[in-house]
Scaffold this active site. Structure first.
Site, PDB file in Angstrom:
ATOM      1  N   GLU A  33      -0.488  99.565 -15.820  1.00 14.16           N
ATOM      2  CA  GLU A  33      -0.655  98.106 -15.861  1.00 14.16           C
ATOM      3  C   GLU A  33      -1.631  97.708 -16.972  1.00 14.16           C
ATOM      4  O   GLU A  33      -2.363  98.549 -17.506  1.00 14.16           O
ATOM      5  CB  GLU A  33      -1.152  97.588 -14.511  1.00 14.16           C
ATOM      6  CG  GLU A  33      -2.511  98.136 -14.136  1.00 14.16           C
ATOM      7  CD  GLU A  33      -3.381  97.139 -13.395  1.00 14.16           C
ATOM      8  OE1 GLU A  33      -3.398  95.949 -13.780  1.00 14.16           O
ATOM      9  OE2 GLU A  33      -4.060  97.564 -12.451  1.00 14.16           O
ATOM     10  N   LYS A  94      -3.525  86.476 -17.507  1.00 16.43           N
ATOM     11  CA  LYS A  94      -3.267  87.395 -16.396  1.00 16.43           C
ATOM     12  C   LYS A  94      -1.916  86.997 -15.811  1.00 16.43           C
ATOM     13  O   LYS A  94      -1.745  85.874 -15.324  1.00 16.43           O
ATOM     14  CB  LYS A  94      -4.383  87.275 -15.357  1.00 16.43           C
ATOM     15  CG  LYS A  94      -4.151  88.087 -14.090  1.00 16.43           C
ATOM     16  CD  LYS A  94      -5.336  87.965 -13.139  1.00 16.43           C
ATOM     17  CE  LYS A  94      -5.009  88.531 -11.762  1.00 16.43           C
ATOM     18  NZ  LYS A  94      -6.135  88.377 -10.815  1.00 16.43           N
ATOM     19  N   VAL A 114      -0.462  94.485 -11.039  1.00 18.10           N
ATOM     20  CA  VAL A 114       0.304  95.526 -10.338  1.00 18.10           C
ATOM     21  C   VAL A 114       1.679  94.975  -9.962  1.00 18.10           C
ATOM     22  O   VAL A 114       2.704  95.647 -10.135  1.00 18.10           O
ATOM     23  CB  VAL A 114      -0.456  96.013  -9.085  1.00 18.10           C
ATOM     24  CG1 VAL A 114       0.439  96.859  -8.189  1.00 18.10           C
ATOM     25  CG2 VAL A 114      -1.703  96.792  -9.490  1.00 18.10           C
ATOM     26  N   ASP A 146      -5.584  83.553   0.566  1.00 13.68           N
ATOM     27  CA  ASP A 146      -5.546  84.373  -0.646  1.00 13.68           C
ATOM     28  C   ASP A 146      -5.080  85.786  -0.335  1.00 13.68           C
ATOM     29  O   ASP A 146      -5.838  86.616   0.171  1.00 13.68           O
ATOM     30  CB  ASP A 146      -6.933  84.393  -1.310  1.00 13.68           C
ATOM     31  CG  ASP A 146      -6.905  85.023  -2.694  1.00 13.68           C
ATOM     32  OD1 ASP A 146      -5.859  85.596  -3.078  1.00 13.68           O
ATOM     33  OD2 ASP A 146      -7.931  84.943  -3.395  1.00 13.68           O
ATOM     34  N   ALA A 149      -0.072  88.848  -4.649  1.00 14.44           N
ATOM     35  CA  ALA A 149       1.377  89.057  -4.769  1.00 14.44           C
ATOM     36  C   ALA A 149       1.702  90.537  -4.975  1.00 14.44           C
ATOM     37  O   ALA A 149       2.873  90.923  -4.916  1.00 14.44           O
ATOM     38  CB  ALA A 149       1.938  88.224  -5.922  1.00 14.44           C
ATOM     39  N   LYS A 167      -8.603  97.318  -3.499  1.00 13.67           N
ATOM     40  CA  LYS A 167      -9.969  97.036  -3.936  1.00 13.67           C
ATOM     41  C   LYS A 167     -10.862  96.761  -2.728  1.00 13.67           C
ATOM     42  O   LYS A 167     -10.476  96.075  -1.793  1.00 13.67           O
ATOM     43  CB  LYS A 167      -9.959  95.864  -4.923  1.00 13.67           C
ATOM     44  CG  LYS A 167      -9.576  96.359  -6.322  1.00 13.67           C
ATOM     45  CD  LYS A 167      -9.691  95.286  -7.365  1.00 13.67           C
ATOM     46  CE  LYS A 167      -8.500  94.369  -7.293  1.00 13.67           C
ATOM     47  NZ  LYS A 167      -7.298  94.954  -7.906  1.00 13.67           N
TER      48      LYS A 167
HETATM   49  N1  PSU Z   1      -7.283  97.555 -10.204  1.00  9.73           N
HETATM   50  C1  PSU Z   1      -8.389  97.716 -10.996  1.00  9.73           C
HETATM   51  N2  PSU Z   1      -8.749  96.670 -11.783  1.00  9.73           N
HETATM   52  C2  PSU Z   1      -8.008  95.515 -11.864  1.00  9.73           C
HETATM   53  C3  PSU Z   1      -6.849  95.368 -11.038  1.00  9.73           C
HETATM   54  C4  PSU Z   1      -6.539  96.424 -10.235  1.00  9.73           C
HETATM   55  O1  PSU Z   1      -9.038  98.775 -10.954  1.00  9.73           O
HETATM   56  O2  PSU Z   1      -8.333  94.631 -12.649  1.00  9.73           O
HETATM   57  C5  PSU Z   1      -5.988  94.126 -11.142  1.00  9.73           C
HETATM   58  C6  PSU Z   1      -4.542  94.558 -10.916  1.00  9.73           C
HETATM   59  O3  PSU Z   1      -3.785  94.120 -12.013  1.00  9.73           O
HETATM   60  C7  PSU Z   1      -4.112  93.858  -9.655  1.00  9.73           C
HETATM   61  C8  PSU Z   1      -4.910  92.591  -9.751  1.00  9.73           C
HETATM   62  O4  PSU Z   1      -2.732  93.639  -9.587  1.00  9.73           O
HETATM   63  O5  PSU Z   1      -6.196  93.093 -10.173  1.00  9.73           O
HETATM   64  C9  PSU Z   1      -4.910  91.836  -8.447  1.00  9.73           C
HETATM   65  O6  PSU Z   1      -5.244  90.500  -8.695  1.00  9.73           O
HETATM   66  P1  PSU Z   1      -5.024  89.409  -7.520  1.00  9.73           P
HETATM   67  O7  PSU Z   1      -5.987  89.831  -6.436  1.00  9.73           O
HETATM   68  O8  PSU Z   1      -5.404  88.093  -8.158  1.00  9.73           O
HETATM   69  O9  PSU Z   1      -3.593  89.475  -7.108  1.00  9.73           O
HETATM   70 MN    MN Z   2      -5.226  85.986  -5.100  1.00  9.34          MN
END
Ligand code: PSU
Ligand code: MN
Length: 327
Positions: A33, A94, A114, A146, A149, A167
């Site tokens: 990614e 993003k 992702v 929140d 996706a 995370k």
């Molecule tokens: N994993 C990491 N660093 C990141 C991400 C994942 O170690 O920056 C990113 C990935 O691209 C993941 C995104 O899909 O964060 C998720 O963002 P959101 O919670 O807004 O969906």
């Molecule tokens: Mn989100």
């Protein structure tokens, strides 16, 4: 250079020649990614790390295919100039699945999450993908709604994703429940504990454990043979000597969440804000952990892609799955 596919959907794809050749030959390829590069890691280290991630995949014998939108084309495999655009340009959005069409139509740049990377990987015929930690259900989601996706997309895209769990800034219990609902397969790699991204153990157990890339490849082959269309997660924990100190982690999370509320951060900005908070407030410790995570995952994904490419499916594949009567 010419894409090997000519359908309208695929004319927006630009396959890097090395990636196209590997796929045509049935050689191992790993998708990577790009949001982690543009929005997840600080500059200028991010460009160096992006190259190291690709090297880690090569070290295992597979071809890396970093996925991003550059000048309105969805690129599968980037050359060094394109990688530099993703790492250094302020014009890189993003991009989740819902943003893909808009950024492509406007001829813009985008770093794929992702979710978006999984979608594109599957479209390109890539079955193994490495990332750091997935998005999931945020703490307080009952009020904010929140939920990344990443989860809903992985419920419908047949790709194997190597990650260090989700995370640790998330509501891990709720995320695990959502994964079950969405039919997302989950394997612990040499562990019975669900990893916690910066932490080796999230505090939750796992039902299924595998101990080798061949075992993962066998599960992949069986899932394909059975017509399963959801993702398979391979949860690869950070070794405890690379993990973030648990107290430092909890302190950074508490202060970071308070700061995000204070700053009015919402939506897609929440995850980059919190990751940046960690990187700036742990004196480099979270950055070191994040780098170790992604390099470990890239090299394991390479090994899994190699195993999958040489494995002859032991389960005969069915040509198509009969649809449920009345649908
Ligand atoms: N994993 C990491 N660093 C990141 C991400 C994942 O170690 O920056 C990113 C990935 O691209 C993941 C995104 O899909 O964060 C998720 O963002 P959101 O919670 O807004 O969906
Ligand atoms: Mn989100």
């Amino acid at each position: 250079m010419a894409p090997s596919h000519h359908s309208p959907a695929r004319s927006r794809l630009r396959m890097h020649p090395e990636v196209a050749e590997a796929l045509a030959a049935g050689a191992p390829v790993v998708a990577l990614e790009s949001t982690i590069i543009s929005h997840g890691l600080p500059r200028p280290d991010n460009l160096v790390i992006a190259r190291q991630i690709e090297q880690a995949v090569r070290g295992s014998g597979a071809v890396p295919a970093t996925i991003a939108v550059v000048d309105g084309f969805v690129c599968v495999g980037l050359d060094d100039d394109q990688l530099a655009v993703v790492a250094t340009s302020d014009a890189v959005a993003k991009v989740s699945v819902r943003d893909l069409g808009t950024v492509v139509a406007r001829g813009g740049h985008g770093a794929t999450t992702v979710a978006a990377t999984s979608h594109v990987a599957a479209l390109a015929g890539i079955t193994v993908f490495a990332t750091g930690g997935l998005g999931g259900v945020h703490r307080g989601a009952r009020d904010s709604w929140d939920e990344s996706a990443d989860l809903t997309t992985l419920g419908t895209v047949p790709v194997t994703v190597v990650c260090a769990g989700v995370k640790s800034i998330l509501d891990v219990a709720a995320t695990l429940e959502r994964m079950e609902t969405l039919n997302i397969g989950l394997l612990g790699y040499r562990t019975d504990r669900f990893p916690g991204f910066y932490l080796t153990d999230s505090g939750f157990g796992l039902e299924w454990r595998v101990d080798s890339p061949d075992e993962v490849a066998a599960v992949m082959a069986a899932r394909t043979a059975l017509g399963l269309r959801s993702a398979l997660l391979v949860a690869n924990p950070l070794p405890s000597h690379d993990a973030l100190d648990a107290e430092l982690h909890d302190w950074a999370l508490t202060t970071g969440m308070a700061a995000s509320v204070e700053a009015g951060i919402t939506g897609k900005d929440v995850t980059p804000f919190l990751l940046d908070w960690f990187h700036r407030n742990t004196r480099g410790a979270s950055l070191a952990a994040n780098i170790a995570i992604i390099l470990n995952n890239a090299s394991l994904a390479g090994a899994i892609a190699v195993a999958a490419a040489r494995s002859v499916p032991s389960v005969p594949s069915v040509p198509s799955v009969p649809s449920v009567p009345g649908t």
